[in-house]
Write a protein that holds these residues in place. Structure first.
Motif, PDB file in Angstrom:
ATOM      1  N   UNK A  87       0.830  -1.208   0.000  1.00 20.26           N
ATOM      2  CA  UNK A  87       0.000   0.000   0.000  1.00 20.26           C
ATOM      3  C   UNK A  87       0.864   1.258   0.000  1.00 20.26           C
ATOM      4  N   UNK A  88       1.984   1.220   0.723  1.00 20.15           N
ATOM      5  CA  UNK A  88       2.926   2.335   0.716  1.00 20.15           C
ATOM      6  C   UNK A  88       3.529   2.503  -0.685  1.00 20.15           C
ATOM      7  N   UNK A  89       3.777   1.383  -1.367  1.00 21.15           N
ATOM      8  CA  UNK A  89       4.291   1.448  -2.742  1.00 21.15           C
ATOM      9  C   UNK A  89       3.303   2.174  -3.656  1.00 21.15           C
ATOM     10  N   UNK A  90       2.001   1.975  -3.430  1.00 20.70           N
ATOM     11  CA  UNK A  90       0.997   2.676  -4.228  1.00 20.70           C
ATOM     12  C   UNK A  90       1.079   4.186  -4.009  1.00 20.70           C
ATOM     13  N   UNK A  91       1.314   4.591  -2.757  1.00 17.35           N
ATOM     14  CA  UNK A  91       1.466   6.022  -2.472  1.00 17.35           C
ATOM     15  C   UNK A  91       2.726   6.571  -3.136  1.00 17.35           C
ATOM     16  N   UNK A  92       3.801   5.811  -3.064  1.00 17.76           N
ATOM     17  CA  UNK A  92       5.052   6.249  -3.691  1.00 17.76           C
ATOM     18  C   UNK A  92       4.864   6.354  -5.207  1.00 17.76           C
ATOM     19  N   UNK A  93       4.171   5.403  -5.805  1.00 15.59           N
ATOM     20  CA  UNK A  93       3.887   5.474  -7.249  1.00 15.59           C
ATOM     21  C   UNK A  93       3.156   6.772  -7.574  1.00 15.59           C
ATOM     22  N   UNK A 119       7.737  -9.625  -2.351  1.00 16.90           N
ATOM     23  CA  UNK A 119       9.167  -9.521  -2.052  1.00 16.90           C
ATOM     24  C   UNK A 119       9.529  -8.392  -1.098  1.00 16.90           C
ATOM     25  N   UNK A 120       8.539  -7.669  -0.613  1.00 20.15           N
ATOM     26  CA  UNK A 120       8.769  -6.676   0.432  1.00 20.15           C
ATOM     27  C   UNK A 120       9.745  -5.585   0.050  1.00 20.15           C
ATOM     28  N   UNK A 121      10.672  -5.322   0.972  1.00 22.26           N
ATOM     29  CA  UNK A 121      11.580  -4.198   0.792  1.00 22.26           C
ATOM     30  C   UNK A 121      12.531  -4.392  -0.381  1.00 22.26           C
ATOM     31  N   UNK A 122      12.758  -5.632  -0.810  1.00 22.46           N
ATOM     32  CA  UNK A 122      13.600  -5.863  -1.984  1.00 22.46           C
ATOM     33  C   UNK A 122      12.997  -5.174  -3.209  1.00 22.46           C
ATOM     34  N   UNK A 123      11.690  -5.066  -3.261  1.00 21.84           N
ATOM     35  CA  UNK A 123      11.001  -4.360  -4.333  1.00 21.84           C
ATOM     36  C   UNK A 123      10.824  -2.885  -3.993  1.00 21.84           C
ATOM     37  N   UNK A 124      10.353  -2.631  -2.777  1.00 20.87           N
ATOM     38  CA  UNK A 124      10.079  -1.250  -2.373  1.00 20.87           C
ATOM     39  C   UNK A 124      11.331  -0.382  -2.459  1.00 20.87           C
TER      40      UNK A 124
END
Length: 124
Positions: free
Chosen positions: A77-83, A104-109
């Motif tokens: 969900x945080x990745x969506x905000x960053x996007x 993959x968690x933080x490896x992707x984020x």
């Protein structure tokens, strides 16, 4: 990368992290849901540690497994905000970031956080 490419920016995480996280989550799941089937004696020090954790701290492992997925959900969900913040507006690209970060968690984020879009394509 062209200035308009931030619309659909996606980068797959490295093969190293794909393998490490997949093996870890797979082994952890095996320990939590089928602990009687894990060949502890064949795994050396890792097997001894796994056996100790299963025998002495199983509730922690069990609830920790669910907590791991909740954390990955919040990372996604945080990745969506960053996007959104970085101007990545393509729905399919955002879904790729969501799915990859969930798995993959933080490896992707981390890849998404490192991305620096052109100043004109960034929203405020």
């Amino acid at each position: 990368m062209a200035k308009s490419d931030s619309y659909s920016y996606f980068k797959r995480t490295s093969l190293f992290w794909l393998v490490v996280v997949t093996v870890y989550v797979g082994f952890y799941t095996w320990m939590v849901f089928w602990p009687q089937d894990v060949p502890y004696g064949s795994l050396g020090p890792l097997g001894a540690l796994a056996k100790h954790l299963v025998d002495n701290h199983y509730p922690l492992l069990y609830y920790g497994w669910f907590l791991m997925w909740v954390i990955h959900l919040f990372e996604s969900l945080f990745a969506m905000k960053i996007c959104s913040d970085k101007g990545i507006d393509s729905t399919s690209t955002r879904l790729l970031w969501f799915a990859q970060t969930f798995l993959y968690g933080f490896a992707s984020l981390g890849l998404l956080l490192k991305y620096k879009p052109d100043g004109r394509s960034k929203r405020h």
